[in-house]
Design an enzyme around this catalytic site. Structure first.
Site, PDB file in Angstrom:
ATOM      1  N   GLU A  92      36.715  36.593  28.392  1.00 18.72           N
ATOM      2  CA  GLU A  92      37.111  37.586  27.397  1.00 18.72           C
ATOM      3  C   GLU A  92      38.629  37.732  27.322  1.00 18.72           C
ATOM      4  O   GLU A  92      39.329  37.617  28.319  1.00 18.72           O
ATOM      5  CB  GLU A  92      36.444  38.925  27.718  1.00 18.72           C
ATOM      6  CG  GLU A  92      34.925  38.773  27.664  1.00 18.72           C
ATOM      7  CD  GLU A  92      34.149  40.064  27.837  1.00 18.72           C
ATOM      8  OE1 GLU A  92      33.209  40.268  27.058  1.00 18.72           O
ATOM      9  OE2 GLU A  92      34.460  40.861  28.727  1.00 18.72           O
ATOM     10  N   CYS A 105      45.670  40.777  26.660  1.00 19.42           N
ATOM     11  CA  CYS A 105      45.204  40.741  28.044  1.00 19.42           C
ATOM     12  C   CYS A 105      44.381  39.464  28.216  1.00 19.42           C
ATOM     13  O   CYS A 105      43.344  39.299  27.585  1.00 19.42           O
ATOM     14  CB  CYS A 105      44.383  41.998  28.318  1.00 19.42           C
ATOM     15  SG  CYS A 105      43.720  42.063  29.984  1.00 19.42           S
ATOM     16  N   CYS A 112      35.492  35.845  39.346  1.00 19.03           N
ATOM     17  CA  CYS A 112      36.588  36.051  40.308  1.00 19.03           C
ATOM     18  C   CYS A 112      35.978  36.074  41.699  1.00 19.03           C
ATOM     19  O   CYS A 112      34.919  36.671  41.914  1.00 19.03           O
ATOM     20  CB  CYS A 112      37.312  37.372  40.042  1.00 19.03           C
ATOM     21  SG  CYS A 112      38.702  37.632  41.173  1.00 19.03           S
ATOM     22  N   CYS A 116      36.424  42.675  44.358  1.00 23.73           N
ATOM     23  CA  CYS A 116      36.781  44.080  44.557  1.00 23.73           C
ATOM     24  C   CYS A 116      35.571  44.950  44.213  1.00 23.73           C
ATOM     25  O   CYS A 116      34.851  44.677  43.251  1.00 23.73           O
ATOM     26  CB  CYS A 116      37.972  44.464  43.689  1.00 23.73           C
ATOM     27  SG  CYS A 116      39.433  43.487  44.063  1.00 23.73           S
ATOM     28  N   CYS A 119      35.044  46.404  40.483  1.00 21.96           N
ATOM     29  CA  CYS A 119      35.365  45.543  39.341  1.00 21.96           C
ATOM     30  C   CYS A 119      34.155  44.759  38.878  1.00 21.96           C
ATOM     31  O   CYS A 119      33.483  44.081  39.658  1.00 21.96           O
ATOM     32  CB  CYS A 119      36.492  44.586  39.726  1.00 21.96           C
ATOM     33  SG  CYS A 119      36.847  43.350  38.461  1.00 21.96           S
ATOM     34  N   CYS A 343      39.845  48.164  31.237  1.00 21.63           N
ATOM     35  CA  CYS A 343      40.130  47.505  32.526  1.00 21.63           C
ATOM     36  C   CYS A 343      38.886  47.460  33.389  1.00 21.63           C
ATOM     37  O   CYS A 343      38.223  48.469  33.576  1.00 21.63           O
ATOM     38  CB  CYS A 343      41.154  48.308  33.331  1.00 21.63           C
ATOM     39  SG  CYS A 343      42.700  48.480  32.519  1.00 21.63           S
TER      40      CYS A 343
HETATM   41  N1  SAH Z   1      42.742  40.076  39.374  1.00 16.77           N
HETATM   42  C1  SAH Z   1      43.935  40.729  39.037  1.00 16.77           C
HETATM   43  C2  SAH Z   1      44.076  40.983  37.544  1.00 16.77           C
HETATM   44  C3  SAH Z   1      42.865  41.422  36.785  1.00 16.77           C
HETATM   45  S1  SAH Z   1      42.258  43.042  36.964  1.00 16.77           S
HETATM   46  C4  SAH Z   1      44.081  42.024  39.793  1.00 16.77           C
HETATM   47  O1  SAH Z   1      43.125  42.467  40.406  1.00 16.77           O
HETATM   48  O2  SAH Z   1      45.185  42.555  39.803  1.00 16.77           O
HETATM   49  C5  SAH Z   1      43.435  44.125  36.154  1.00 16.77           C
HETATM   50  C6  SAH Z   1      43.449  45.541  36.749  1.00 16.77           C
HETATM   51  O3  SAH Z   1      42.247  46.258  36.435  1.00 16.77           O
HETATM   52  C7  SAH Z   1      43.555  45.502  38.267  1.00 16.77           C
HETATM   53  O4  SAH Z   1      44.481  46.443  38.735  1.00 16.77           O
HETATM   54  C8  SAH Z   1      42.160  45.897  38.652  1.00 16.77           C
HETATM   55  O5  SAH Z   1      42.118  46.399  39.959  1.00 16.77           O
HETATM   56  C9  SAH Z   1      41.789  46.905  37.606  1.00 16.77           C
HETATM   57  N2  SAH Z   1      40.345  47.188  37.554  1.00 16.77           N
HETATM   58  C10 SAH Z   1      39.337  46.378  37.959  1.00 16.77           C
HETATM   59  N3  SAH Z   1      38.146  46.994  37.771  1.00 16.77           N
HETATM   60  C11 SAH Z   1      38.399  48.205  37.242  1.00 16.77           C
HETATM   61  C12 SAH Z   1      37.570  49.295  36.787  1.00 16.77           C
HETATM   62  N4  SAH Z   1      36.249  49.217  36.850  1.00 16.77           N
HETATM   63  N5  SAH Z   1      38.176  50.372  36.268  1.00 16.77           N
HETATM   64  C13 SAH Z   1      39.523  50.413  36.174  1.00 16.77           C
HETATM   65  N6  SAH Z   1      40.347  49.436  36.558  1.00 16.77           N
HETATM   66  C14 SAH Z   1      39.803  48.326  37.101  1.00 16.77           C
HETATM   67 FE1  SF4 Z   2      39.155  39.851  40.856  1.00 22.02          FE
HETATM   68 FE2  SF4 Z   2      38.444  42.127  39.669  1.00 22.02          FE
HETATM   69 FE3  SF4 Z   2      39.531  42.178  42.110  1.00 22.02          FE
HETATM   70 FE4  SF4 Z   2      41.062  41.539  39.999  1.00 22.02          FE
HETATM   71  S1  SF4 Z   2      40.056  43.500  40.363  1.00 22.02           S
HETATM   72  S2  SF4 Z   2      40.968  40.486  41.981  1.00 22.02           S
HETATM   73  S3  SF4 Z   2      39.553  40.445  38.725  1.00 22.02           S
HETATM   74  S4  SF4 Z   2      37.546  41.248  41.562  1.00 22.02           S
END
Ligand code: SAH
Ligand code: SF4
Length: 372
Positions: A92, A105, A112, A116, A119, A343
């Site tokens: 996306e 974006c 990934c 996390c 996420c 996000c």
């Molecule tokens: N992988 C990279 C970039 C992609 S995520 C990273 O983790 O930095 C972009 C941002 O969105 C990151 O700060 C991530 O932690 C945040 N993010 C991920 N899941 C989210 C959620 N469910 N709600 C809000 N922010 C989220």
């Molecule tokens: Fe990967 Fe999501 Fe963690 Fe970013 S926030 S490193 S996309 S698992």
């Protein structure tokens, strides 16, 4: 010989390619401009190239971005494209229009591997790295589609002014493909974006932060999300490999070559988990010697996430503590959540090769569970 996708090549790569065709170096510059500034996808449109060169290119090369399979527009104007990258995987890309800028974006991986807790992309597991062409192809496609929709014809009338690598994937786990894509974003013959307007967001790949500083310094955002290793180990599992002390040292080193004189720390606000006054105070101490700004991201829930967004009042109080300590703190506006474009909601379609969904239990890990 297999076709070369010219979207995979930055200026140096294109120069080597035209040399291999027996052509002069300035042909590479012409090609860059046709492809990226004008959005050309066919060689016969490139009228200032000799017919013989156009013929060679038609035989040996293509200009191919991932195909759009869905195009959704949010009530707030945010637009999301689902792009097919083959073998059942889709990624996306999100365009966020604002008064003074247009931000794209971009995704860097199908899925990934960092996983996390909060996420949706992480939950989907990991399939593969995107190629340079698939990464920069998102910008190529979106910029020219948006221009066409607005009736803009001049090659300097850009719609996208900022790019953030904050879509699906951990950009610094796909370093070799990401750097040429960044170089194209910055190249005056391509998108000509300033280094300050291109942001790499990382969950904390320490060695690659140092490499990026040397190879292609752009603005850096670091996904912090917790003020201590105990909690961060659970929220961002990569922390077990690169703990906070090492991550913050890498941030300080990065600032020596960064185009901005601060690091942006992203911090997802999870009710009862990382949003207390004590967490904010711990953050102030942790980041005391790193020039930084904080960007608080209200958690965007997704099915099965088992976490809640901090209430607005809690986020305001948390931000105030950081602000009172002299740290510039903003709270990210939630955009596009009606089309799952906010996000952390980007899921695309990932054929998980890590079988994470099968392995993951829904139970909260101990520190997070105890905090709630
Ligand atoms: N992988 C990279 C970039 C992609 S995520 C990273 O983790 O930095 C972009 C941002 O969105 C990151 O700060 C991530 O932690 C945040 N993010 C991920 N899941 C989210 C959620 N469910 N709600 C809000 N922010 C989220
Ligand atoms: Fe990967 Fe999501 Fe963690 Fe970013 S926030 S490193 S996309 S698992």
């Amino acid at each position: 010989m297999a076709d070369v996708n010219l979207l995979d090549l930055d200026a140096a790569g294109l120069a080597a390619f035209v040399a291999s065709l027996g052509e002069k170096p300035f042909r590479a510059r012409q090609l860059l401009r046709w492809i990226h500034r004008r959005g050309a996808s066919r060689f016969d449109a490139m009228t200032d190239l000799a017919k013989s060169l156009r013929r060679k290119l038609t035989e040996r090369a293509t200009i191919a971005a991932p195909a759009v399979v869905r195009d959704s527009t949010s009530a707030d104007g945010t637009r999301k494209w689902l792009l097919d990258v083959g073998q059942g995987n889709a990624i996306e890309t999100v365009f966020i229009p604002e008064d003074d800028r247009g931000t794209l974006c971009v995704s860097t991986q199908a899925g990934c591997a960092v996983n996390c807790m909060f996420c949706s992309t992480g939950r989907q597991g990991f399939n593969r790295n995107l190629t340079t062409g698939e990464i920069v192809g998102q910008l190529w496609w979106a910029e020219h589609a948006l221009r066409a929709a607005l009736g803009l014809t001049a090659e300097n009338e850009r719609v996208i002014s900022n790019v953030v690598l904050m879509g699906m994937g951990e950009p610094l786990q796909n370093y070799e493909a990401v750097v040429p894509a960044l170089r194209l974003m910055l190249d005056d013959n391509a998108y000509g974006l300033s280094r300050r307007r291109v942001t790499v967001s990382t969950s904390g790949m320490v060695p690659q932060i140092d490499r990026l500083a040397a190879d292609c310094p752009v603005a850096l955002a670091v996904s912090l999300h917790a003020p201590n290793d105990r909690l961060r180990d659970e929220l961002v599992p990569l922390n077990r490999k690169y703990p906070l002390r090492e991550l913050l040292a890498a941030c300080r080193r990065y600032l020596r070559s960064a185009p901005r004189d601060f690091i942006t720390f992203e911090y997802v606000m999870l009710e009862g988990v990382n949003d207390g006054d004590a967490h904010a105070r711990e953050l102030i101490a942790l980041t005391a010697d790193v020039p930084c700004k904080f960007n608080l991201i209200p958690f965007n829930p997704f099915p099965g996430s088992a976490l809640r967004r901090s209430p607005a009042e809690r986020i305001r109080a948390f931000a105030q503590i950081l602000t009172d300590a002299g740290i510039v703190t903003t709270t990210r506006k939630t955009r596009g959540d009606d089309i799952d474009a906010a996000c952390g909601q980007l899921a695309g379609e990932v054929q998980d090769r890590t079988r994470r969904a099968e392995r993951t239990t829904r139970r909260l890990p101990p520190v997070v569970a105890a905090a709630r």
